[in-house]
Structures are given as structure tokens and as C-alpha cells.
Write a protein that holds these residues in place. Structure first.
Motif, PDB file in Angstrom:
ATOM      1  N   MET A 136       0.824  -1.206   0.000  1.00  0.00           N
ATOM      2  CA  MET A 136       0.000   0.000   0.000  1.00  0.00           C
ATOM      3  C   MET A 136       0.864   1.265   0.000  1.00  0.00           C
ATOM      4  O   MET A 136       0.547   2.248  -0.663  1.00  0.00           O
ATOM      5  CB  MET A 136      -0.940   0.007   1.198  1.00  0.00           C
ATOM      6  CG  MET A 136      -2.027  -1.062   1.140  1.00  0.00           C
ATOM      7  SD  MET A 136      -3.083  -1.059   2.598  1.00  0.00           S
ATOM      8  CE  MET A 136      -3.929   0.527   2.400  1.00  0.00           C
ATOM      9  N   THR A 137       1.954   1.233   0.735  1.00  0.00           N
ATOM     10  CA  THR A 137       2.846   2.396   0.784  1.00  0.00           C
ATOM     11  C   THR A 137       3.453   2.664  -0.586  1.00  0.00           C
ATOM     12  O   THR A 137       3.648   3.821  -0.976  1.00  0.00           O
ATOM     13  CB  THR A 137       3.956   2.165   1.821  1.00  0.00           C
ATOM     14  OG1 THR A 137       3.359   1.973   3.114  1.00  0.00           O
ATOM     15  CG2 THR A 137       4.908   3.355   1.882  1.00  0.00           C
ATOM     16  N   ALA A 138       3.720   1.596  -1.320  1.00  0.00           N
ATOM     17  CA  ALA A 138       4.333   1.747  -2.648  1.00  0.00           C
ATOM     18  C   ALA A 138       3.317   2.169  -3.708  1.00  0.00           C
ATOM     19  O   ALA A 138       3.710   2.616  -4.795  1.00  0.00           O
ATOM     20  CB  ALA A 138       5.005   0.441  -3.065  1.00  0.00           C
ATOM     21  N   ALA A 139       2.036   2.034  -3.418  1.00  0.00           N
ATOM     22  CA  ALA A 139       1.010   2.362  -4.407  1.00  0.00           C
ATOM     23  C   ALA A 139       0.975   3.862  -4.670  1.00  0.00           C
ATOM     24  O   ALA A 139       0.910   4.668  -3.737  1.00  0.00           O
ATOM     25  CB  ALA A 139      -0.359   1.887  -3.919  1.00  0.00           C
ATOM     26  N   ALA A 140       1.013   4.230  -5.935  1.00  0.00           N
ATOM     27  CA  ALA A 140       1.028   5.654  -6.291  1.00  0.00           C
ATOM     28  C   ALA A 140      -0.362   6.277  -6.185  1.00  0.00           C
ATOM     29  O   ALA A 140      -0.489   7.473  -5.893  1.00  0.00           O
ATOM     30  CB  ALA A 140       1.581   5.830  -7.708  1.00  0.00           C
ATOM     31  N   ARG A 141      -1.402   5.485  -6.424  1.00  0.00           N
ATOM     32  CA  ARG A 141      -2.760   6.022  -6.464  1.00  0.00           C
ATOM     33  C   ARG A 141      -3.601   5.414  -5.345  1.00  0.00           C
ATOM     34  O   ARG A 141      -3.450   4.248  -4.991  1.00  0.00           O
ATOM     35  CB  ARG A 141      -3.405   5.743  -7.823  1.00  0.00           C
ATOM     36  CG  ARG A 141      -2.613   6.322  -8.993  1.00  0.00           C
ATOM     37  CD  ARG A 141      -3.263   5.990 -10.338  1.00  0.00           C
ATOM     38  NE  ARG A 141      -4.526   6.715 -10.508  1.00  0.00           N
ATOM     39  CZ  ARG A 141      -5.693   6.132 -10.738  1.00  0.00           C
ATOM     40  NH1 ARG A 141      -5.780   4.808 -10.798  1.00  0.00           N
ATOM     41  NH2 ARG A 141      -6.779   6.855 -10.901  1.00  0.00           N
ATOM     42  N   VAL A 142      -4.501   6.214  -4.807  1.00  0.00           N
ATOM     43  CA  VAL A 142      -5.352   5.740  -3.724  1.00  0.00           C
ATOM     44  C   VAL A 142      -6.255   4.601  -4.186  1.00  0.00           C
ATOM     45  O   VAL A 142      -6.604   3.711  -3.403  1.00  0.00           O
ATOM     46  CB  VAL A 142      -6.181   6.909  -3.149  1.00  0.00           C
ATOM     47  CG1 VAL A 142      -7.203   7.420  -4.161  1.00  0.00           C
ATOM     48  CG2 VAL A 142      -6.893   6.482  -1.864  1.00  0.00           C
ATOM     49  N   GLU A 143      -6.628   4.603  -5.452  1.00  0.00           N
ATOM     50  CA  GLU A 143      -7.469   3.524  -5.959  1.00  0.00           C
ATOM     51  C   GLU A 143      -6.782   2.161  -5.805  1.00  0.00           C
ATOM     52  O   GLU A 143      -7.429   1.153  -5.510  1.00  0.00           O
ATOM     53  CB  GLU A 143      -7.827   3.782  -7.426  1.00  0.00           C
ATOM     54  CG  GLU A 143      -8.769   4.942  -7.642  1.00  0.00           C
ATOM     55  CD  GLU A 143      -8.081   6.295  -7.542  1.00  0.00           C
ATOM     56  OE1 GLU A 143      -8.809   7.304  -7.406  1.00  0.00           O
ATOM     57  OE2 GLU A 143      -6.838   6.350  -7.614  1.00  0.00           O
ATOM     58  N   ARG A 144      -5.481   2.130  -5.991  1.00  0.00           N
ATOM     59  CA  ARG A 144      -4.726   0.897  -5.808  1.00  0.00           C
ATOM     60  C   ARG A 144      -4.669   0.516  -4.331  1.00  0.00           C
ATOM     61  O   ARG A 144      -4.770  -0.670  -3.986  1.00  0.00           O
ATOM     62  CB  ARG A 144      -3.310   1.058  -6.373  1.00  0.00           C
ATOM     63  CG  ARG A 144      -2.394  -0.143  -6.160  1.00  0.00           C
ATOM     64  CD  ARG A 144      -2.966  -1.418  -6.757  1.00  0.00           C
ATOM     65  NE  ARG A 144      -2.054  -2.547  -6.586  1.00  0.00           N
ATOM     66  CZ  ARG A 144      -2.431  -3.809  -6.689  1.00  0.00           C
ATOM     67  NH1 ARG A 144      -3.696  -4.136  -6.966  1.00  0.00           N
ATOM     68  NH2 ARG A 144      -1.544  -4.777  -6.515  1.00  0.00           N
ATOM     69  N   MET A 145      -4.527   1.503  -3.458  1.00  0.00           N
ATOM     70  CA  MET A 145      -4.513   1.237  -2.027  1.00  0.00           C
ATOM     71  C   MET A 145      -5.832   0.606  -1.592  1.00  0.00           C
ATOM     72  O   MET A 145      -5.856  -0.359  -0.817  1.00  0.00           O
ATOM     73  CB  MET A 145      -4.255   2.527  -1.253  1.00  0.00           C
ATOM     74  CG  MET A 145      -2.923   3.188  -1.565  1.00  0.00           C
ATOM     75  SD  MET A 145      -2.750   4.804  -0.763  1.00  0.00           S
ATOM     76  CE  MET A 145      -2.370   4.303   0.915  1.00  0.00           C
ATOM     77  N   ILE A 146      -6.937   1.130  -2.097  1.00  0.00           N
ATOM     78  CA  ILE A 146      -8.252   0.587  -1.770  1.00  0.00           C
ATOM     79  C   ILE A 146      -8.378  -0.842  -2.277  1.00  0.00           C
ATOM     80  O   ILE A 146      -8.879  -1.729  -1.579  1.00  0.00           O
ATOM     81  CB  ILE A 146      -9.360   1.486  -2.353  1.00  0.00           C
ATOM     82  CG1 ILE A 146      -9.369   2.839  -1.628  1.00  0.00           C
ATOM     83  CG2 ILE A 146     -10.717   0.816  -2.254  1.00  0.00           C
ATOM     84  CD1 ILE A 146     -10.313   3.854  -2.237  1.00  0.00           C
ATOM     85  N   GLU A 147      -7.931  -1.080  -3.501  1.00  0.00           N
ATOM     86  CA  GLU A 147      -7.990  -2.421  -4.081  1.00  0.00           C
ATOM     87  C   GLU A 147      -7.229  -3.415  -3.224  1.00  0.00           C
ATOM     88  O   GLU A 147      -7.702  -4.535  -2.966  1.00  0.00           O
ATOM     89  CB  GLU A 147      -7.415  -2.383  -5.499  1.00  0.00           C
ATOM     90  CG  GLU A 147      -7.388  -3.728  -6.207  1.00  0.00           C
ATOM     91  CD  GLU A 147      -6.728  -3.619  -7.566  1.00  0.00           C
ATOM     92  OE1 GLU A 147      -6.010  -4.562  -7.950  1.00  0.00           O
ATOM     93  OE2 GLU A 147      -6.920  -2.595  -8.253  1.00  0.00           O
ATOM     94  N   LEU A 148      -6.042  -3.026  -2.772  1.00  0.00           N
ATOM     95  CA  LEU A 148      -5.209  -3.913  -1.964  1.00  0.00           C
ATOM     96  C   LEU A 148      -5.855  -4.237  -0.617  1.00  0.00           C
ATOM     97  O   LEU A 148      -5.923  -5.400  -0.213  1.00  0.00           O
ATOM     98  CB  LEU A 148      -3.833  -3.282  -1.743  1.00  0.00           C
ATOM     99  CG  LEU A 148      -2.895  -3.249  -2.948  1.00  0.00           C
ATOM    100  CD1 LEU A 148      -1.735  -2.290  -2.687  1.00  0.00           C
ATOM    101  CD2 LEU A 148      -2.379  -4.650  -3.269  1.00  0.00           C
ATOM    102  N   VAL A 149      -6.326  -3.207   0.084  1.00  0.00           N
ATOM    103  CA  VAL A 149      -6.862  -3.452   1.426  1.00  0.00           C
ATOM    104  C   VAL A 149      -8.199  -4.177   1.351  1.00  0.00           C
ATOM    105  O   VAL A 149      -8.505  -5.019   2.204  1.00  0.00           O
ATOM    106  CB  VAL A 149      -6.972  -2.133   2.229  1.00  0.00           C
ATOM    107  CG1 VAL A 149      -8.139  -1.264   1.761  1.00  0.00           C
ATOM    108  CG2 VAL A 149      -7.098  -2.429   3.727  1.00  0.00           C
ATOM    109  N   GLU A 150      -8.994  -3.904   0.310  1.00  0.00           N
ATOM    110  CA  GLU A 150     -10.259  -4.625   0.181  1.00  0.00           C
ATOM    111  C   GLU A 150     -10.025  -6.101  -0.124  1.00  0.00           C
ATOM    112  O   GLU A 150     -10.732  -6.971   0.410  1.00  0.00           O
ATOM    113  CB  GLU A 150     -11.142  -3.962  -0.870  1.00  0.00           C
ATOM    114  CG  GLU A 150     -11.686  -2.607  -0.434  1.00  0.00           C
ATOM    115  CD  GLU A 150     -12.779  -2.067  -1.332  1.00  0.00           C
ATOM    116  OE1 GLU A 150     -13.549  -1.207  -0.867  1.00  0.00           O
ATOM    117  OE2 GLU A 150     -12.853  -2.496  -2.508  1.00  0.00           O
ATOM    118  N   SER A 151      -9.046  -6.406  -0.948  1.00  0.00           N
ATOM    119  CA  SER A 151      -8.712  -7.807  -1.226  1.00  0.00           C
ATOM    120  C   SER A 151      -8.227  -8.504   0.047  1.00  0.00           C
ATOM    121  O   SER A 151      -8.573  -9.668   0.309  1.00  0.00           O
ATOM    122  CB  SER A 151      -7.644  -7.893  -2.308  1.00  0.00           C
ATOM    123  OG  SER A 151      -8.134  -7.407  -3.544  1.00  0.00           O
TER     124      SER A 151
END
Length: 276
Positions: A136-151
Motif C-alpha cells: 500500500m505504501t508503494a502504491a502511487a494512487r489511492v485507488e490501488r490502495m483501496i484495491e489492496l486493502v479490500e482484497s
């Protein structure tokens, strides 16, 4: 629905003071299949000139948050007191806000055990939480952070607990129903004995129903006084079910750190307190 489609931007209910205009808060609804336990995702971001710092003051809700800050993922239990977060340079903090009672199925023990505490997520989920934090820290966009934590949450989704839905209905009544001014009103409405209600909230929410009712009313009082600085505070108190003005002043000052009059004056000066 993609995270991009779900994005909304607004000020957080519970933010009492922002000391710099470079502070931004974005909120994102969860995916539908997670919405029974997760209320929303949020992202705080800022960018200040080198050498400068600013702060935000918050009055916590009766909810657990999963927070990514400085590369570390932590479970933040319900906070009883307001707190101030100081930020410098450029940065961001991401969080998952669970519904009241919504984190109990993940924790597997009474929420009262972590009230006022911040626990490393590794204590609950082991090394996989560290891996999630790194991604999540490496994710550039918040949309990717959401995808990761939701998975991550889907893979650990707990069995359905009907008590969570009951707690949600009770909390919604505490938030919205002006006829509820005492815990006894809740007991009557839901046909739950007061002691049973207290135990239910200790287990699923982490604080008492009286505390939740008072906190919601104080959040709303702060919001009204921030938006309508010339509104007589006594009228606000009465509308929120405070029939004893001295009681309202005492509760408001203890929670916010200013009397209602001083808070409204500070809002008028745009000195610090703002709320929505």
C-alpha cells in the motif's frame, strides 16, 4: 463499481481544527460486498513548504480504524479523547473506518479491550499485515490502495454475526433520533435491558451507549456552531436534547477543549475549529 467511480471529497465529521489550508481529506465508499462492516475508506494528504508544519485536531467517532501511516499499518481502537496530529512536508495517511461494531468479527474479542489503544496490525494478522503495508505504501494512487486493502479484508472476511446488524440499528437510532436522550430510551425502543445493552456495547463498540449518544450530540453541536457562528449555543443545546445548559457546557468543553462561545468565536476568526 471501481474505486474511481466511488470517489467523493468532503470534510470529515469529527475534524475540529485544521491549521493549514494544505490539508486535504478524501473519503471513498467501500465496495458493496464489504459495506456491512466497513463504513468507508479515507485519505488525508498534505504538502507544505520545507520547514513548515501544521496540525489537525480530531474528536474520534465510536469506530475502529485500520490506519496506514509512515509505512506502518495499525488498528486504532475507539479513542475517548480528542487528539492533534502534526504534519510536515508532504505526506499522506490512509484509513479504513469500520462501522460501529463492525470490527468485532475481525478481532474476535470485546472491542473494549482495545478502546484507547493502537495496535500493530501484525498482532492480529501476522506478517501478512506487514506485506500489505509495504504494498500500500508503494502504491502511487489511492485507488490501488483501496484495491489492496479490500482484497486483504475479503480474504479474511469473518462469518456473519447478526449482533453486528443489531448494534448498527441501535447506533443509527442514537445518531438520528432526537427522541432518544437517555440510555433507558434505547432499552425501551429495542426491548433490551439496560445491563444487557451495556454488555452488548462493551463487546461490539468498545464504549457505552451513553458515551456514543453524548459523542454524537457533541459532534453535531460543534458542526452547527462552526457553520452558524452567530447561532445561540443554548438553542443548539436544546435541539440536541440538552435541557441542562451547565451540563452541555461541561460536556462540550471537556470534549472540544473550548466553551461553546469560545469555539464559535474561533470559528468566526477561522482560527482553527471547523467541522461538518
Amino acid at each position: 463499481m471501481s474505486p474511481d467511480d466511488r470517489r467523493s471529497t468532503t470534510s470529515e465529521y469529527g475534524v475540529l481544527g485544521v491549521r493549514d489550508v494544505d490539508f486535504t481529506l478524501d473519503r471513498f465508499p467501500p465496495a458493496r460486498d464489504l459495506a456491512s462492516l466497513v463504513e468507508r475508506h479515507w485519505l488525508v494528504s498534505w504538502e507544505l513548504p520545507a520547514g513548515r508544519e501544521a496540525s489537525v485536531t480530531l474528536l474520534p467517532h465510536p469506530c475502529v480504524n485500520l490506519v496506514l501511516d509512515g509505512g506502518r499499518l495499525a488498528v486504532s481502537g475507539v479513542g475517548r479523547d480528542r487528539f492533534t496530529y502534526v504534519y510536515r512536508g508532504a505526506g499522506r495517511v490512509f484509513g479504513v473506518k469500520f462501522r460501529p461494531g463492525g470490527f468485532l468479527p475481525f478481532l474476535g474479542r470485546p472491542l473494549a479491550d482495545i478502546t484507547g489503544a493502537v495496535l500493530p496490525a501484525e498482532q492480529l494478522w501476522g506478517p501478512s499485515a506487514s506485506g500489505l503495508a509495504t504494498e500500500m505504501t508503494a502504491a502511487a494512487r489511492v485507488e490501488r490502495m483501496i484495491e489492496l486493502v479490500e482484497s486483504f479484508l475479503r480474504a479474511r472476511w469473518p462469518a456473519e454475526d447478526p449482533q453486528v446488524e443489531l448494534v448498527g440499528r441501535i447506533v443509527a437510532a442514537l445518531l438520528h433520533d432526537r427522541d432518544i436522550t437517555r440510555v433507558e430510551d434505547v432499552s425501551d425502543r429495542f426491548a433490551i435491558p439496560p445491563r444487557t445493552l451495556q454488555r452488548l456495547f462493551a463487546r461490539y463498540v468498545g464504549v457505552s451507549p451513553k458515551w456514543v449518544l453524548r459523542r454524537y450530540r457533541l459532534h453535531e453541536a460543534a458542526a452547527v456552531l462552526a457553520q452558524e457562528q452567530d447561532r445561540p449555543w443554548a438553542d443548539v443545546a436544546a435541539e440536541l436534547g440538552y435541557f441542562d445548559q451547565s451540563h452541555f457546557i461541561r460536556d462540550f468543553t471537556a470534549a472540544i477543549g473550548l466553551t461553546p462561545v469560545a469555539y464559535a468565536q474561533a470559528c468566526r476568526r477561522r482560527d482553527a475549529p471547523v467541522s461538518a
